[in-house]
Design an enzyme around this catalytic site. Sequence first.
Site, PDB file in Angstrom:
ATOM      1  N   ASN A 166       5.017   3.154  -0.089  1.00  0.00           N
ATOM      2  CA  ASN A 166       4.004   2.153  -0.429  1.00  0.00           C
ATOM      3  C   ASN A 166       4.057   1.043   0.621  1.00  0.00           C
ATOM      4  O   ASN A 166       4.982   0.997   1.423  1.00  0.00           O
ATOM      5  CB  ASN A 166       4.243   1.615  -1.851  1.00  0.00           C
ATOM      6  CG  ASN A 166       5.612   0.982  -1.972  1.00  0.00           C
ATOM      7  OD1 ASN A 166       5.889  -0.039  -1.366  1.00  0.00           O
ATOM      8  ND2 ASN A 166       6.493   1.613  -2.738  1.00  0.00           N
ATOM      9  N   ASP A 192       7.721   5.507  -7.502  1.00  0.00           N
ATOM     10  CA  ASP A 192       7.876   6.086  -8.843  1.00  0.00           C
ATOM     11  C   ASP A 192       7.980   7.608  -8.817  1.00  0.00           C
ATOM     12  O   ASP A 192       8.394   8.219  -9.783  1.00  0.00           O
ATOM     13  CB  ASP A 192       6.689   5.671  -9.723  1.00  0.00           C
ATOM     14  CG  ASP A 192       6.746   4.188 -10.061  1.00  0.00           C
ATOM     15  OD1 ASP A 192       7.861   3.695 -10.316  1.00  0.00           O
ATOM     16  OD2 ASP A 192       5.695   3.527 -10.050  1.00  0.00           O
ATOM     17  N   PHE A 204      10.148  -7.189 -11.126  1.00  0.00           N
ATOM     18  CA  PHE A 204       8.851  -7.531 -10.549  1.00  0.00           C
ATOM     19  C   PHE A 204       7.852  -6.506 -11.070  1.00  0.00           C
ATOM     20  O   PHE A 204       8.204  -5.341 -11.297  1.00  0.00           O
ATOM     21  CB  PHE A 204       8.903  -7.500  -9.020  1.00  0.00           C
ATOM     22  CG  PHE A 204       9.269  -8.840  -8.435  1.00  0.00           C
ATOM     23  CD1 PHE A 204      10.521  -9.381  -8.664  1.00  0.00           C
ATOM     24  CD2 PHE A 204       8.351  -9.557  -7.675  1.00  0.00           C
ATOM     25  CE1 PHE A 204      10.857 -10.625  -8.149  1.00  0.00           C
ATOM     26  CE2 PHE A 204       8.679 -10.797  -7.157  1.00  0.00           C
ATOM     27  CZ  PHE A 204       9.931 -11.334  -7.387  1.00  0.00           C
TER      28      PHE A 204
END
Length: 398
Positions: free
Chosen positions: A206, A275, A320
Amino acid sequence: MTKIALGVTSSIGIYKACEVLRGFQKNGARVQVVMTRNAARLVSPLLFGSLSGLSAIVDLFEEPVSRDVGHVSLAKEVSLLCVAPATANVIGKFAGGVADDFLSTLFLAARSPVLVAPAMNEAMYLHPQTQANLARLRAMGVEFVEPEKGYLACKDEGWGRLAEPQAIVREGMRLIGRTKSLKGKKVLVTAGPTREPMDPVRFLSNPSSGKMGYELAREALARGAEVVLVSGPTSLIPPPGARTELVTTAAEMQEACLRAYPGTDIVVMAAAVSDFRFKDVRPRKTGKAEVPSKLEIERTPDILALLGKKKKKGQLLVGFAAETHDIAGNARKKMAAKNADLMVANEVGQGRGFGTDDNELRIISASGPVHPTGKISKREASRVVFDHIEAALEKKRR
Ligand code: C5P
């Protein structure tokens, strides 16, 4: 007694350095002035010496005033190195690691916070080279009191005028004050993305830059904590003073976090952990001819949830949450699911959050209201987050 080293360089704003000196004295500090040779041509070191009660230091190789005033011993003694005014030249030297006089050598030896107040002509201040030097210093954790816009000595009006002495003193005292609030605490911060390989040349990841996490680690260090920074791949310079562990995958990040976790008082999971990962990592590069029509993926371990399960009394967990919608609602759900004490939520997508220098956060605790920060720099955001962490620790203690 708090001791401050005040670096004085040859900007026309030098006349304000006397006020900076007096301002620090009014706050109870003893001030050792260190001048560059050019500064000493503008104003006599005797003036600074008389004001401070300690002879101003100019030359690295002159017979020291006292044998104990070497740059290394002074670096150890001071709670702050403040350079006001700072010329383009000294900023360039600091940024480039040049150490050819007492002040630039002191900068390299200093382990205290460093506060720089630039003052120069606007063209020099805005020059890409000066801006690059400032950015480099900022990345190292140097703090700044930005110059103001106004009349400059060269009769131009513009950016580059030294900030007001009171503002410099206020910021300096704030930096000294925060050096103790987390003394004795062990803080674990994660930062950056993780990369989950598909084969030796491709990965799933990401756009996280790691900037937020690095700022958080820096803030914890500045507050006196012992810091372990577990970082995924970034292009950032690790903050000096932190024990930094560089990892690539979520599994490696988990391993490093579990190793550091026992005895940790505060965990701030700012990393954007991937993830998913590929179920089968191919040992060799997948050629174009072999492009698979499907790639199986699986969940990575949820590190924060795992630490949440193992959480001991007194440990504080901060997560977060990067969200694209229902920011506070989703963050609250995650806080409960992961047994976190605080959640820092921000909106991502459309250029927000990832990779930028600023952020707009919402800080959420289990019981308290949502605290929106508005748009602030990641440096400023790290302060706000740690103010909330300290308040939450206090609440836990009671
Ligand atoms: O569930 P979500 O990924 O949105 O949660 C974000 C929080 O959980 C962040 O603090 C992140 O660092 C952490 N996290 C984690 N392990 C994962 C995914 C997220 O620790 N695999």
